[in-house]
Write a protein that holds these residues in place. Structure first.
Motif, PDB file in Angstrom:
ATOM      1  N   ILE A  73       0.836  -1.196   0.000  1.00 19.31           N
ATOM      2  CA  ILE A  73       0.000   0.000   0.000  1.00 19.31           C
ATOM      3  C   ILE A  73       0.874   1.251   0.000  1.00 19.31           C
ATOM      4  O   ILE A  73       1.839   1.364   0.764  1.00 19.31           O
ATOM      5  N   GLY A  74       0.527   2.182  -0.864  1.00 22.57           N
ATOM      6  CA  GLY A  74       1.195   3.475  -0.905  1.00 22.57           C
ATOM      7  C   GLY A  74       0.186   4.599  -0.747  1.00 22.57           C
ATOM      8  O   GLY A  74      -0.928   4.520  -1.280  1.00 22.57           O
ATOM      9  N   ASN A  75       0.558   5.629  -0.005  1.00 21.30           N
ATOM     10  CA  ASN A  75      -0.330   6.758   0.243  1.00 21.30           C
ATOM     11  C   ASN A  75       0.338   8.061  -0.177  1.00 21.30           C
ATOM     12  O   ASN A  75       1.547   8.249   0.007  1.00 21.30           O
ATOM     13  N   ILE A  76      -0.458   8.966  -0.694  1.00 27.43           N
ATOM     14  CA  ILE A  76      -0.015  10.322  -0.995  1.00 27.43           C
ATOM     15  C   ILE A  76      -0.980  11.274  -0.303  1.00 27.43           C
ATOM     16  O   ILE A  76      -2.165  11.341  -0.651  1.00 27.43           O
ATOM     17  N   THR A  77      -0.488  11.994   0.697  1.00 24.29           N
ATOM     18  CA  THR A  77      -1.301  12.934   1.461  1.00 24.29           C
ATOM     19  C   THR A  77      -0.954  14.344   1.008  1.00 24.29           C
ATOM     20  O   THR A  77       0.157  14.824   1.246  1.00 24.29           O
ATOM     21  N   GLY A  78      -1.890  14.996   0.336  1.00 21.15           N
ATOM     22  CA  GLY A  78      -1.602  16.282  -0.294  1.00 21.15           C
ATOM     23  C   GLY A  78      -1.875  17.473   0.602  1.00 21.15           C
ATOM     24  O   GLY A  78      -2.720  17.431   1.492  1.00 21.15           O
ATOM     25  N   PHE A 137      19.449  36.588  10.716  1.00 24.94           N
ATOM     26  CA  PHE A 137      19.350  35.385   9.881  1.00 24.94           C
ATOM     27  C   PHE A 137      17.954  35.295   9.283  1.00 24.94           C
ATOM     28  O   PHE A 137      17.015  35.971   9.735  1.00 24.94           O
ATOM     29  N   ASP A 138      17.829  34.462   8.249  1.00 17.62           N
ATOM     30  CA  ASP A 138      16.535  34.206   7.603  1.00 17.62           C
ATOM     31  C   ASP A 138      15.848  33.023   8.263  1.00 17.62           C
ATOM     32  O   ASP A 138      16.504  32.025   8.601  1.00 17.62           O
ATOM     33  N   LEU A 139      14.530  33.106   8.413  1.00 14.23           N
ATOM     34  CA  LEU A 139      13.763  31.966   8.896  1.00 14.23           C
ATOM     35  C   LEU A 139      13.692  30.907   7.788  1.00 14.23           C
ATOM     36  O   LEU A 139      13.731  31.236   6.595  1.00 14.23           O
ATOM     37  N   PRO A 140      13.591  29.635   8.151  1.00 17.69           N
ATOM     38  CA  PRO A 140      13.543  28.581   7.128  1.00 17.69           C
ATOM     39  C   PRO A 140      12.235  28.591   6.350  1.00 17.69           C
ATOM     40  O   PRO A 140      11.193  29.006   6.857  1.00 17.69           O
ATOM     41  N   SER A 141      12.311  28.140   5.106  1.00 20.75           N
ATOM     42  CA  SER A 141      11.120  27.918   4.297  1.00 20.75           C
ATOM     43  C   SER A 141      10.696  26.461   4.487  1.00 20.75           C
ATOM     44  O   SER A 141      11.071  25.833   5.481  1.00 20.75           O
ATOM     45  N   GLY A 142       9.921  25.919   3.544  1.00 16.91           N
ATOM     46  CA  GLY A 142       9.412  24.557   3.717  1.00 16.91           C
ATOM     47  C   GLY A 142       9.396  23.758   2.438  1.00 16.91           C
ATOM     48  O   GLY A 142      10.036  24.112   1.434  1.00 16.91           O
ATOM     49  N   LEU A 143       8.636  22.669   2.436  1.00 17.10           N
ATOM     50  CA  LEU A 143       8.640  21.723   1.327  1.00 17.10           C
ATOM     51  C   LEU A 143       8.108  22.313   0.026  1.00 17.10           C
ATOM     52  O   LEU A 143       8.580  21.963  -1.057  1.00 17.10           O
ATOM     53  N   ALA A 144       7.110  23.193   0.113  1.00 17.49           N
ATOM     54  CA  ALA A 144       6.542  23.759  -1.107  1.00 17.49           C
ATOM     55  C   ALA A 144       7.582  24.559  -1.885  1.00 17.49           C
ATOM     56  O   ALA A 144       7.485  24.674  -3.110  1.00 17.49           O
ATOM     57  N   SER A 145       8.576  25.092  -1.195  1.00 18.80           N
ATOM     58  CA  SER A 145       9.634  25.821  -1.889  1.00 18.80           C
ATOM     59  C   SER A 145      10.508  24.890  -2.716  1.00 18.80           C
ATOM     60  O   SER A 145      11.249  25.329  -3.595  1.00 18.80           O
ATOM     61  N   GLU A 146      10.422  23.579  -2.451  1.00 14.39           N
ATOM     62  CA  GLU A 146      11.122  22.561  -3.234  1.00 14.39           C
ATOM     63  C   GLU A 146      10.170  21.879  -4.221  1.00 14.39           C
ATOM     64  O   GLU A 146      10.473  20.827  -4.773  1.00 14.39           O
ATOM     65  N   ASN A 147       8.972  22.492  -4.420  1.00 11.61           N
ATOM     66  CA  ASN A 147       7.937  21.945  -5.302  1.00 11.61           C
ATOM     67  C   ASN A 147       7.459  20.570  -4.848  1.00 11.61           C
ATOM     68  O   ASN A 147       7.110  19.705  -5.663  1.00 11.61           O
ATOM     69  N   ASN A 149       4.510  18.918  -2.650  1.00  9.63           N
ATOM     70  CA  ASN A 149       3.207  19.273  -2.089  1.00  9.63           C
ATOM     71  C   ASN A 149       2.439  18.057  -1.586  1.00  9.63           C
ATOM     72  O   ASN A 149       1.216  18.028  -1.618  1.00  9.63           O
ATOM     73  N   PHE A 150       3.164  17.054  -1.140  1.00  7.70           N
ATOM     74  CA  PHE A 150       2.520  15.857  -0.616  1.00  7.70           C
ATOM     75  C   PHE A 150       3.417  15.208   0.426  1.00  7.70           C
ATOM     76  O   PHE A 150       4.630  15.442   0.475  1.00  7.70           O
ATOM     77  N   ILE A 151       2.799  14.388   1.269  1.00  9.90           N
ATOM     78  CA  ILE A 151       3.520  13.595   2.260  1.00  9.90           C
ATOM     79  C   ILE A 151       3.300  12.129   1.903  1.00  9.90           C
ATOM     80  O   ILE A 151       2.155  11.659   1.891  1.00  9.90           O
ATOM     81  N   PRO A 152       4.339  11.367   1.600  1.00 13.91           N
ATOM     82  CA  PRO A 152       4.169   9.966   1.212  1.00 13.91           C
ATOM     83  C   PRO A 152       4.281   9.024   2.409  1.00 13.91           C
ATOM     84  O   PRO A 152       4.925   9.328   3.414  1.00 13.91           O
ATOM     85  N   SER A 153       3.667   7.873   2.293  1.00  9.77           N
ATOM     86  CA  SER A 153       3.881   6.788   3.252  1.00  9.77           C
ATOM     87  C   SER A 153       3.608   5.470   2.528  1.00  9.77           C
ATOM     88  O   SER A 153       2.934   5.445   1.497  1.00  9.77           O
ATOM     89  N   GLY A 154       4.125   4.383   3.058  1.00  8.96           N
ATOM     90  CA  GLY A 154       3.926   3.083   2.440  1.00  8.96           C
ATOM     91  C   GLY A 154       4.288   1.963   3.380  1.00  8.96           C
ATOM     92  O   GLY A 154       5.088   2.159   4.303  1.00  8.96           O
ATOM     93  N   TYR A 155       3.693   0.792   3.178  1.00  8.66           N
ATOM     94  CA  TYR A 155       3.920  -0.347   4.065  1.00  8.66           C
ATOM     95  C   TYR A 155       3.315  -1.603   3.459  1.00  8.66           C
ATOM     96  O   TYR A 155       2.567  -1.549   2.464  1.00  8.66           O
ATOM     97  N   LEU A 156       3.638  -2.722   4.044  1.00 11.27           N
ATOM     98  CA  LEU A 156       3.010  -3.999   3.723  1.00 11.27           C
ATOM     99  C   LEU A 156       1.866  -4.228   4.694  1.00 11.27           C
ATOM    100  O   LEU A 156       1.942  -3.848   5.863  1.00 11.27           O
ATOM    101  N   GLN A 157       0.811  -4.858   4.216  1.00  8.97           N
ATOM    102  CA  GLN A 157      -0.339  -5.126   5.084  1.00  8.97           C
ATOM    103  C   GLN A 157      -0.908  -6.508   4.788  1.00  8.97           C
ATOM    104  O   GLN A 157      -1.016  -6.901   3.616  1.00  8.97           O
ATOM    105  N   GLY A 158      -1.238  -7.233   5.832  1.00  7.16           N
ATOM    106  CA  GLY A 158      -1.822  -8.554   5.682  1.00  7.16           C
ATOM    107  C   GLY A 158      -3.101  -8.668   6.475  1.00  7.16           C
ATOM    108  O   GLY A 158      -3.305  -7.974   7.479  1.00  7.16           O
TER     109      GLY A 158
END
Length: 337
Positions: A73-78, A137-147, A149-158
């Motif tokens: 199973i693979g998930n994409i959380t946008g 100093f500059d505050l950090p940016s985030g993931l959207a600045s690296e294009n 826009n999702f959080i992935p996850s994946g695993y085996l399931q039985g």
């Protein structure tokens, strides 16, 4: 961002995003660093909670005794359109030392999911009579600045069928470990089909079930060798625990079926910043050991709709979950009965 796909979730990614400004944030003092990092990392922790919590079923029809299914199973959380999760308001009144260079009392800044760049701040204090030290100093940016826009996850399931109408489930991601990253996942769930107890079970076109699932994930990232900030044994240890409670309904057809659910999810993440950190510039030079642990709770109603294609022993399924963070799940399965 090299650990993004390898770790398959943002537990390691938000570490990478914070690194470039780690020394600067500790230079503001450990209390200010903790206040900022709590707001900065909260959305990505919440998204990861939603990402790993679901996908416990692909039908409401529980397997009979001895029936089984093994899935990848693979998930994409946008979060592309979730502006409220990509930013937060930094109010300098909540900080002891951190100030905006342009003099603003508050400003919208990037979270670990966002893309706001170039927000400049400073800390300043008198270090001796008549001598003032200032660090900008500059505050950090985030993931959207690296294009991203999702959080992935994946695993085996039985899953395996037990007594009439009951199905036991387990999921895991075998522990993956390198010199820098270690991550593993496990979970257990149960599904019970209520329609199995009805006299007309064999002829009913639908199945109705209840599902309960628990998931735990533990990820660590060791960045001692990155020379970001002086010190030793520097790492981030992140743990997430989630529970889901869902009512499921599905069709019962030979080849293609449709399913949906309504449920409730609750979870908690704990992110410990471990090791020794020595600040060597600015007015607040100090050494901190295991400086703080950040926590984030998340909960909410979830709704799900999906379809499953059965071709002999092989099955394919896809579903979409609507929640605080929406999730697309895809699965490839091998099963019997």
């Amino acid at each position: 961002m090299k650990n993004l796909l390898f770790a398959m979730m943002m537990l390691c990614v938000f570490t990478m995003q914070a690194q470039s400004n780690a020394n600067d944030l500790f230079a503001a003092g450990v209390e200010d660093a903790e206040t900022f990092m709590n707001d900065y990392l909260a959305p990505v922790s919440e998204g990861a909670i939603y990402s790993i919590s679901g996908s416990w079923f692909n039908t409401g029809d529980a397997k009979p005794l001895g029936g089984f299914e093994i899935s990848i199973i693979g998930n994409i959380t946008g979060f592309k359109n979730k502006e409220d999760k990509k930013t937060f308001v930094l109010n300098t009144a909540d900080y002891q030392n951190l100030q905006f260079v342009d003099g603003s009392p508050s400003k919208t800044v990037s979270s670990a999911l966002g893309d706001i760049e170039g927000v400049r701040v400073f800390v300043e204090a008198e270090i001796a009579p008549g001598i003032t030290s200032r660090e900008e100093f500059d505050l950090p940016s985030g993931l959207a600045s690296e294009n991203i826009n999702f959080i992935p996850s994946g695993y085996l399931q039985g899953s395996v069928g037990l007594i009439k109408g009951t199905e036991l489930k387990a999921r895991f991601l075998p522990k993956i470990k390198t010199d820098e990253v270690s991550i593993g996942l496990y979970g257990i769930g149960i599904q019970h089909e209520f329609t199995k107890h009805l006299p007309a079970d064999k002829i009913l076109p639908v199945a109705i079930s209840g599902v309960i699932g628990y998931t735990h994930i533990n990820g660590t990232y060791d960045f001692t060798d990155t020379n970001i900030i002086a010190g030793s044994d520097q790492s981030i240890d992140a743990k997430i625990n989630t529970w889901v409670f869902q009512a499921v309904v599905s069709t019962k057809l030979p080849i293609i079926n449709f399913y949906g659910s309504l449920g409730y999810m609750t979870g908690k993440s704990e992110t410990a910043i471990l090791g020794t950190y020595t600040v060597q510039s600015g007015p607040f030079q100090n050494t901190y050991v295991d400086p703080f642990t950040l926590t984030k709770d998340a909960s909410g109603v979830t709704a799900n709709i999906g379809t499953k294609l059965k071709l002999g022993f092989f099955r394919l399924h896809a579903d979409y979950t609507i929640a605080e963070f929406n999730n697309l799940s895809l699965g490839l399965s091998f099963g019997f009965r």
